[in-house]
Design a protein around this motif. Structure first.
Motif, PDB file in Angstrom:
ATOM      1  N   CYS A  33      51.415  36.909  39.340  1.00 33.24           N
ATOM      2  CA  CYS A  33      51.342  38.008  40.304  1.00 33.24           C
ATOM      3  C   CYS A  33      51.464  39.310  39.529  1.00 33.24           C
ATOM      4  O   CYS A  33      51.872  39.312  38.367  1.00 33.24           O
ATOM      5  N   GLY A  34      51.096  40.411  40.172  1.00 36.55           N
ATOM      6  CA  GLY A  34      51.289  41.710  39.536  1.00 36.55           C
ATOM      7  C   GLY A  34      50.089  42.612  39.580  1.00 36.55           C
ATOM      8  O   GLY A  34      49.167  42.422  40.375  1.00 36.55           O
ATOM      9  N   ILE A  35      50.108  43.601  38.676  1.00 37.45           N
ATOM     10  CA  ILE A  35      49.074  44.625  38.629  1.00 37.45           C
ATOM     11  C   ILE A  35      48.722  44.925  37.174  1.00 37.45           C
ATOM     12  O   ILE A  35      49.484  44.584  36.275  1.00 37.45           O
ATOM     13  N   GLU A  36      47.618  45.508  36.930  1.00 36.69           N
ATOM     14  CA  GLU A  36      46.493  45.562  37.824  1.00 36.69           C
ATOM     15  C   GLU A  36      45.672  44.296  37.672  1.00 36.69           C
ATOM     16  O   GLU A  36      45.507  43.785  36.576  1.00 36.69           O
ATOM     17  N   SER A  92      46.631  35.589  45.247  1.00 39.29           N
ATOM     18  CA  SER A  92      45.741  36.654  45.723  1.00 39.29           C
ATOM     19  C   SER A  92      46.436  37.769  46.495  1.00 39.29           C
ATOM     20  O   SER A  92      46.081  38.934  46.339  1.00 39.29           O
ATOM     21  N   ASP A  93      47.409  37.435  47.323  1.00 38.11           N
ATOM     22  CA  ASP A  93      48.086  38.482  48.086  1.00 38.11           C
ATOM     23  C   ASP A  93      49.274  39.075  47.328  1.00 38.11           C
ATOM     24  O   ASP A  93      49.963  39.956  47.834  1.00 38.11           O
ATOM     25  N   ALA A  94      49.482  38.620  46.095  1.00 39.58           N
ATOM     26  CA  ALA A  94      50.549  39.152  45.242  1.00 39.58           C
ATOM     27  C   ALA A  94      49.980  39.698  43.938  1.00 39.58           C
ATOM     28  O   ALA A  94      50.676  39.788  42.930  1.00 39.58           O
ATOM     29  N   VAL A  95      48.687  40.026  43.943  1.00 37.59           N
ATOM     30  CA  VAL A  95      48.071  40.803  42.868  1.00 37.59           C
ATOM     31  C   VAL A  95      47.353  41.980  43.528  1.00 37.59           C
ATOM     32  O   VAL A  95      46.925  41.884  44.677  1.00 37.59           O
ATOM     33  N   SER A  96      47.251  43.071  42.808  1.00 35.24           N
ATOM     34  CA  SER A  96      46.572  44.229  43.373  1.00 35.24           C
ATOM     35  C   SER A  96      46.037  45.115  42.260  1.00 35.24           C
ATOM     36  O   SER A  96      46.358  44.934  41.083  1.00 35.24           O
ATOM     37  N   SER A  97      45.203  46.051  42.680  1.00 31.05           N
ATOM     38  CA  SER A  97      44.650  47.096  41.822  1.00 31.05           C
ATOM     39  C   SER A  97      44.572  48.359  42.659  1.00 31.05           C
ATOM     40  O   SER A  97      44.652  48.302  43.887  1.00 31.05           O
ATOM     41  N   LYS A 124      40.102  44.318  42.297  1.00 33.35           N
ATOM     42  CA  LYS A 124      40.879  43.099  42.560  1.00 33.35           C
ATOM     43  C   LYS A 124      39.946  41.942  42.890  1.00 33.35           C
ATOM     44  O   LYS A 124      40.086  40.848  42.332  1.00 33.35           O
ATOM     45  N   GLN A 125      39.001  42.164  43.781  1.00 31.88           N
ATOM     46  CA  GLN A 125      38.082  41.099  44.179  1.00 31.88           C
ATOM     47  C   GLN A 125      37.246  40.615  43.003  1.00 31.88           C
ATOM     48  O   GLN A 125      37.011  39.417  42.852  1.00 31.88           O
ATOM     49  N   LEU A 126      36.793  41.540  42.180  1.00 33.82           N
ATOM     50  CA  LEU A 126      36.009  41.176  41.001  1.00 33.82           C
ATOM     51  C   LEU A 126      36.841  40.324  40.037  1.00 33.82           C
ATOM     52  O   LEU A 126      36.366  39.303  39.526  1.00 33.82           O
ATOM     53  N   ALA A 127      38.082  40.724  39.807  1.00 30.79           N
ATOM     54  CA  ALA A 127      38.963  39.964  38.907  1.00 30.79           C
ATOM     55  C   ALA A 127      39.187  38.552  39.436  1.00 30.79           C
ATOM     56  O   ALA A 127      39.080  37.578  38.683  1.00 30.79           O
TER      57      ALA A 127
END
Length: 180
Positions: free
Chosen positions: A101-104, A127-132, A138-141
């Motif tokens: 989990c995490g960023i970015e 998925s709900d614990a990663v963000s950009s 995010k979706q691309l990653a």
């Protein structure tokens, strides 16, 4: 499928102002907190990463109470696998499955997850614990990680896999966390 005996959690760079400026930061931080608290209840090893904290700031205050200082690794590379302390910690834990989990999502989470896959680990970006900052990144990653062999999960999905049954001793505690 995830199993409790072979799984650990990597918390990636949830720091400073960036933690407040990522897409849907409030929901993201809540999901990270749920995941971290559940990992503690399940006694999963948790590895904390901070990217140049002297410049980006420390882990966000909402998650500070959960940090085990003995498992906090400071890094300057985007890919944590370029950090010898991180690689040693992963190997010492002896787990083959890693939630992340995490960023970015498209930088440090992506590069670390990809390197772990290349090293033969099974990686579950949550998925709900990663963000950009930009949701498209995010979706691309996540799409690229799925194509590379990662098993994309969500907080509830991975926790129910780890529990395996409503008879698990931690079921009631984790259910209460999910319902918060």
């Amino acid at each position: 499928m995830l199993n409790e005996q072979d799984t650990g959690l990597i918390v990636t760079d949830i720091q400073g102002r960036l933690a407040k400026t990522v897409y849907q930061s409030e929901a993201f931080l809540l999901k990270c907190e749920q995941l971290i608290r559940a990992a503690e209840v399940l006694a999963l090893p948790i590895i904390w990463l901070e990217q140049v904290p002297d410049k980006l700031g420390a882990t966000t205050p909402v998650l500070q109470p959960f940090i085990n200082r003995n498992s906090l690794i400071t890094k300057c590379t985007f890919d944590a696998c370029q950090n010898a302390q991180f690689v040693d910690t992963i190997q010492r834990n002896g787990k083959n499955q890693w939630l992340i989990c995490g960023i970015e999502a498209h930088i440090c989470v992506y590069q670390t997850a990809l390197s772990l896959l290349e090293r033969g680990y099974t990686v579950f970006p949550v998925s709900d614990a990663v963000s950009s900052r930009d949701p498209d990144n995010k979706q691309l990653a996540l799409a690229n990680l799925r194509d590379a062999g990662a098993a994309i999960s969500s907080v509830e999905m991975c926790l129910y896999q780890l529990l395996g049954s409503s008879q698990h001793p931690a079921f009631a505690d984790i259910l209460a966390m999910i319902k918060e």
